[in-house]
Design a protein around this motif. Structure first.
Motif, mmCIF file in Angstrom:
data_model
loop_
_atom_site.group_PDB
_atom_site.id
_atom_site.type_symbol
_atom_site.label_atom_id
_atom_site.label_comp_id
_atom_site.label_asym_id
_atom_site.label_seq_id
_atom_site.Cartn_x
_atom_site.Cartn_y
_atom_site.Cartn_z
ATOM 1 N N ASP A 251 8.642 -13.466 -0.425
ATOM 2 C CA ASP A 251 9.338 -12.187 -0.444
ATOM 3 C C ASP A 251 8.683 -11.178 -1.369
ATOM 4 O OD1 ASP A 251 12.742 -13.433 0.060
ATOM 5 O OD2 ASP A 251 11.003 -13.209 1.379
ATOM 6 N N LEU A 252 7.938 -11.695 -2.364
ATOM 7 C CA LEU A 252 7.253 -10.767 -3.264
ATOM 8 C C LEU A 252 6.062 -10.114 -2.578
ATOM 9 C CD1 LEU A 252 7.297 -12.744 -6.616
ATOM 10 C CD2 LEU A 252 8.373 -10.553 -6.187
ATOM 11 N N GLN A 253 5.555 -10.783 -1.551
ATOM 12 C CA GLN A 253 4.367 -10.260 -0.880
ATOM 13 C C GLN A 253 4.624 -8.891 -0.261
ATOM 14 O OE1 GLN A 253 2.974 -12.959 2.042
ATOM 15 N NE2 GLN A 253 1.857 -14.207 0.573
ATOM 16 N N GLU A 254 5.807 -8.761 0.288
ATOM 17 C CA GLU A 254 6.104 -7.555 1.061
ATOM 18 C C GLU A 254 5.978 -6.275 0.219
ATOM 19 O OE1 GLU A 254 6.537 -7.300 4.300
ATOM 20 O OE2 GLU A 254 6.807 -5.153 4.027
ATOM 21 N N PRO A 255 6.755 -6.115 -0.836
ATOM 22 C CA PRO A 255 6.627 -4.887 -1.637
ATOM 23 C C PRO A 255 5.235 -4.722 -2.232
ATOM 24 C CG PRO A 255 8.142 -6.436 -2.684
ATOM 25 C CD PRO A 255 7.809 -7.004 -1.372
ATOM 26 N N LEU A 256 4.614 -5.846 -2.583
ATOM 27 C CA LEU A 256 3.269 -5.763 -3.152
ATOM 28 C C LEU A 256 2.287 -5.171 -2.143
ATOM 29 C CD1 LEU A 256 1.493 -6.330 -5.511
ATOM 30 C CD2 LEU A 256 1.066 -8.606 -4.612
ATOM 31 N N ARG A 257 2.436 -5.620 -0.918
ATOM 32 C CA ARG A 257 1.542 -5.101 0.108
ATOM 33 C C ARG A 257 1.694 -3.595 0.246
ATOM 34 N NH1 ARG A 257 1.930 -4.152 5.509
ATOM 35 N NH2 ARG A 257 4.098 -4.860 5.448
ATOM 36 N N LYS A 258 2.947 -3.152 0.225
ATOM 37 C CA LYS A 258 3.174 -1.717 0.342
ATOM 38 C C LYS A 258 2.510 -0.962 -0.786
ATOM 39 C CE LYS A 258 5.846 -1.876 3.935
ATOM 40 N NZ LYS A 258 7.263 -1.583 3.710
ATOM 41 N N ILE A 259 2.736 -1.503 -2.013
ATOM 42 C CA ILE A 259 2.146 -0.851 -3.193
ATOM 43 C C ILE A 259 0.650 -0.739 -3.014
ATOM 44 C CG2 ILE A 259 1.690 -1.063 -5.657
ATOM 45 C CD1 ILE A 259 4.342 -2.529 -5.925
ATOM 46 N N GLN A 260 0.040 -1.860 -2.581
ATOM 47 C CA GLN A 260 -1.415 -1.857 -2.466
ATOM 48 C C GLN A 260 -1.884 -0.889 -1.399
ATOM 49 O OE1 GLN A 260 -2.300 -6.218 -2.224
ATOM 50 N NE2 GLN A 260 -3.677 -5.691 -3.920
ATOM 51 N N THR A 261 -1.189 -0.902 -0.272
ATOM 52 C CA THR A 261 -1.639 -0.018 0.804
ATOM 53 C C THR A 261 -1.490 1.441 0.422
ATOM 54 O OG1 THR A 261 -0.779 -1.709 2.293
ATOM 55 C CG2 THR A 261 -1.531 0.337 3.285
ATOM 56 N N PHE A 262 -0.336 1.785 -0.172
ATOM 57 C CA PHE A 262 -0.146 3.185 -0.543
ATOM 58 C C PHE A 262 -1.136 3.609 -1.615
ATOM 59 C CE2 PHE A 262 2.907 4.830 2.130
ATOM 60 C CZ PHE A 262 4.003 3.998 2.293
ATOM 61 N N ILE A 263 -1.382 2.712 -2.555
ATOM 62 C CA ILE A 263 -2.378 3.041 -3.585
ATOM 63 C C ILE A 263 -3.732 3.265 -2.948
ATOM 64 C CG2 ILE A 263 -3.729 2.049 -5.462
ATOM 65 C CD1 ILE A 263 -1.235 1.027 -6.659
ATOM 66 N N SER A 264 -4.061 2.406 -1.962
ATOM 67 C CA SER A 264 -5.385 2.571 -1.352
ATOM 68 C C SER A 264 -5.450 3.895 -0.596
ATOM 69 C CB SER A 264 -5.706 1.394 -0.445
ATOM 70 O OG SER A 264 -5.131 1.562 0.828
ATOM 71 N N ARG A 265 -4.346 4.288 0.022
ATOM 72 C CA ARG A 265 -4.347 5.587 0.727
ATOM 73 C C ARG A 265 -4.478 6.738 -0.263
ATOM 74 N NH1 ARG A 265 -1.306 7.216 5.669
ATOM 75 N NH2 ARG A 265 -3.357 8.154 5.881
ATOM 76 N N LEU A 266 -3.740 6.582 -1.375
ATOM 77 C CA LEU A 266 -3.796 7.601 -2.426
ATOM 78 C C LEU A 266 -5.221 7.760 -2.909
ATOM 79 C CD1 LEU A 266 -1.707 9.371 -3.731
ATOM 80 C CD2 LEU A 266 -1.413 7.654 -5.508
ATOM 81 N N ILE A 267 -5.850 6.634 -3.199
ATOM 82 C CA ILE A 267 -7.222 6.668 -3.702
ATOM 83 C C ILE A 267 -8.146 7.273 -2.662
ATOM 84 C CG2 ILE A 267 -9.214 5.228 -4.319
ATOM 85 C CD1 ILE A 267 -7.287 3.413 -5.797
ATOM 86 N N ASP A 268 -7.969 6.867 -1.404
ATOM 87 C CA ASP A 268 -8.814 7.415 -0.337
ATOM 88 C C ASP A 268 -8.666 8.924 -0.235
ATOM 89 O OD1 ASP A 268 -8.615 4.729 2.145
ATOM 90 O OD2 ASP A 268 -9.967 5.113 0.444
ATOM 91 N N LYS A 269 -7.404 9.383 -0.218
ATOM 92 C CA LYS A 269 -7.167 10.790 0.103
ATOM 93 C C LYS A 269 -7.206 11.708 -1.107
ATOM 94 C CE LYS A 269 -5.000 11.510 4.283
ATOM 95 N NZ LYS A 269 -5.195 10.522 5.281
ATOM 96 N N ASP A 270 -6.505 11.284 -2.179
ATOM 97 C CA ASP A 270 -6.223 12.250 -3.249
ATOM 98 C C ASP A 270 -6.807 11.913 -4.599
ATOM 99 O OD1 ASP A 270 -2.961 12.621 -1.776
ATOM 100 O OD2 ASP A 270 -4.706 13.959 -1.603
ATOM 101 N N LEU A 271 -7.747 10.982 -4.665
ATOM 102 C CA LEU A 271 -8.272 10.592 -5.967
ATOM 103 C C LEU A 271 -8.860 11.804 -6.692
ATOM 104 C CD1 LEU A 271 -8.555 8.095 -7.739
ATOM 105 C CD2 LEU A 271 -10.881 7.845 -6.874
#
Lengths: 477, 148
Positions: A251-271
């Protein structure tokens, strides 16, 4: 207490039983003899009576004969000779019977012989009287009468002697019979007592044994129940822990995945639109989430290795090795690593666990490789027969021995056992990433297969991990 | 007339995952039309409509309320009309049981949801441009789980 021990031994019980039977037989024999004695005694008494009666009868017949003789001499009655003859016959019979009856008694036999002789004399006199009665002179008559009387007296004396002998015998035999009869109640009492004693002893012993058995049984049941209860508690607790472990990791995987994906999008787009601090912080966040993911993955792996339903099937280790290599393909390529292996066995195992094992070991070798040295990982399998490496207690067990040898940074052999301990690490996270779970998982997997795993390190030269898989049955080879 | 675009459908109850999915395809250079549904019931209702345009590739999340991925998979495989749809399981789980079950019931490929956006784009790109006939001809569990 030792005496009680003897009491308990089965041999003792058998001996006692034999003795009891023997005692009963003895008592029976004695009783039988007693009864026999009583019987003989009464027979003897009967015999004495018979003899006495017979002798009295004889005497009576002789007396009759005498009376008839005198009668005849006086009256010359024609009927008397016949009667006299009859009396003689009776006397003969008496004598016969008495001789037979007194065969066993020497004294009586002698006396009865005397009687016989006297009777012969008497008969002569009687015959004389019968034949010559009408030619008798008065003196001859007187002589005949007198002779007859003398013989009669002699006979009488002998008869009395015989009778008194019998009376004495009778008294003696009576005494014996009485004493026997008197001792009978005593004998009966002895029999009764001994029987009751034996039965009571047996009863007491059996009772005691039964009580003991019941007690032991009660104790055993109690202990069993306690063990069962504790077992159930442990099982329940274990199941809970496993479920918790699994669910938590999953169950911990789920929120972690979201965090990671959103962070990666943030880094990709708005770093670029962040301040330099902001950029740094964001990247640090990403690092942390990566570590967290690693930890959760490993915990999940660990809980999977722990699960109680373990299904063994025939597994080709070569295929699993290929799968592991594919999983790690990217890292292998990046590090320019070479993996060399010989033919691995095909045996009963839990496939996904063995694959995990290989992946973890190879991953370690890749991770802890020496800087600027391309990792070379050698995987070698061999068959160990007859317990040559002294792995198990059973001389007959065969093992597969698989070694993973690398040329990485190695480790101090001092830590050869510690590295398998959960969460234990030899480096901190800045030097090398890791959760300290990987090798524990390896050990758990090898344990599940009832095998053994050992590590040997040579600092700056490399490390060798050796795994032994026991071969269960002949089908495996 | 041949379609010029690849028709893709995603069934996933998670709002963020649907967002990632559509954004990924937006950024990919492939000509695609993407539809999303929020659970199995909505998905099956759409597919069962007479005139609905069937997708080339269907991405199925396993964990959905009302009707989950496995149930949808079974229903789809029962209907001959859906035989040409390539089914990709798209799930957070990578458990042996799920992989086994979906493989046995006829899914074409199993994808574990990745942790970063770049990887997601790559996966989606690879999957929709796969030559499905070649891929599924050797029904083989090794090919089933998509490895990156």
């Amino acid at each position: 207490m030792t005496i009680f021990k003897i009491h308990k031994s089965p041999l003792f019980i058998r001996i006692v039983f034999v003795l009891a039977v023997f005692l009963m037989l003895l008592v029976s024999a004695l009783t039988y003899r007693h009864v026999e004695s009583i019987h003989l005694s009464s027979e003897a008494i009967e015999h004495t009576y018979k003899v006495s009666i017979e002798i009295e009868d004889l005497y009576s017949n002789i007396k009759n004969l005498e009376i008839e003789r005198r009668n005849f001499l006086l009256t010359h009655n024609e009927k008397l000779p016949q009667i006299i003859l009859a009396s003689k016959a009776k006397i003969f019979l008496n004598l016969e019977r008495i001789t037979k009856l007194t065969e066993d008694n020497k004294e009586q036999a002698k006396l009865s012989n005397e009687i016989q002789n006297l009777l012969t004399q008497k008969f002569k006199i009687v015959d004389d009287a019968l034949v010559r009665f009408d030619s008798f002179s008065p003196t001859e008559l007187k002589k005949n009468l007198l002779e007859g009387r003398i013989v009669m007296e002699k006979i009488s004396i002998v008869i009395q002697k015989m009778l008194s002998i019998e009376r004495r015998l009778l008294m003696k035999r009576d005494e014996t019979s009485n004493s026997l009869t008197n001792s009978t109640p005593q004998i009966i009492f002895i029999i009764l007592f001994s029987t009751i004693a034996i039965i009571t002893l047996a009863f007491v012993k059996i009772n005691r044994d039964l009580d003991e058995m019941r007690e032991s049984k009660g104790l055993l049941e109690q202990t069993q129940k306690i063990a069962e209860d504790r077992n159930r508690e442990l099982e329940a607790s274990n199941k809970e822990l496993q479920a918790f472990n699994y669910v938590a990791s999953h169950d911990l995987q789920e929120p972690l995945r979201k965090i990671q994906t959103f962070i990666s999008r943030l880094i990709d787009k708005d770093l670029q639109s962040l301040s330099s601090n902001g950029q740094q912080y964001l990247l640090k966040i990403q690092d942390s989430t990566e570590r967290m993911r690693s930890l959760i993955d490993d915990l999940l792996q660990f809980s999977r290795a722990n699960r109680s339903e373990k299904v063994f099937e025939k597994t080709n280790f070569n295929i699993l090795l290929e799968n592991s290599k594919q999983d790690l393909a990217q890292v292998i390529e990046t590090k320019k690593a070479t993996i060399i292996s010989n033919n691995l066995p095909e045996t009963n195992a839990i496939p996904f666990q063995i694959q995990q094992l290989f992946t973890n070991l190879i991953n370690n070798s890749l991770k802890y490789s020496r800087e600027d040295v391309a990792p070379i990982i050698k995987i070698h399998s061999s068959l160990i027969e007859n317990n040559e490496d002294k792995i198990s207690k059973n001389e007959k067990t065969k093992h597969y021995k698989i070694t993973f040898e690398d040329n990485g940074i190695g480790f101090d052999n001092e830590y050869a056992e510690k590295i398998f301990v959960l969460f234990n690490r030899l480096h901190n996270k800045e030097e090398y990433s890791g959760t300290g779970i990987g090798l524990s998982i390896c050990k758990k997997i090898v344990d599940n297969h009832k095998g053994y795993i050992f590590a040997k390190g040579d600092p700056d030269k490399g490390a060798i991990f050796t795994i032994y898989f026991p071969i269960e049955s002949e089908n495996d080879i | 007339m041949e379609k010029e675009y690849i028709h893709i459908i995603l069934a996933d109850d998670d709002e963020d995952d649907r967002l990632f999915f559509t954004d990924a395809f937006d950024e990919l250079k492939i000509n695609t039309k993407v539809q999303t549904f929020i659970n199995g019931v909505e998905l099956m209702n759409y597919l069962n409509e007479e005139n609905s345009i069937l997708p080339n590739v269907l991405f199925l999340d396993l964990n959905m309320p009302k009707k989950n991925g496995i149930e949808c998979l079974l229903e789809i495989k029962e209907n001959e009309r859906f035989n040409d749809i390539a089914i990709a399981i798209y799930s957070t789980s990578s458990s042996e049981e799920h992989i086994e079950e979906t493989f046995v019931n006829g899914a074409n490929i199993y994808i574990k949801k990745p942790n970063d956006f770049a990887t997601l784009k790559k996966i989606l790109s690879d999957v929709v441009t796969l030559n499905w006939q070649y891929h599924t001809s050797g029904l083989n569990k090794d090919n089933f789980l998509l490895r990156m």
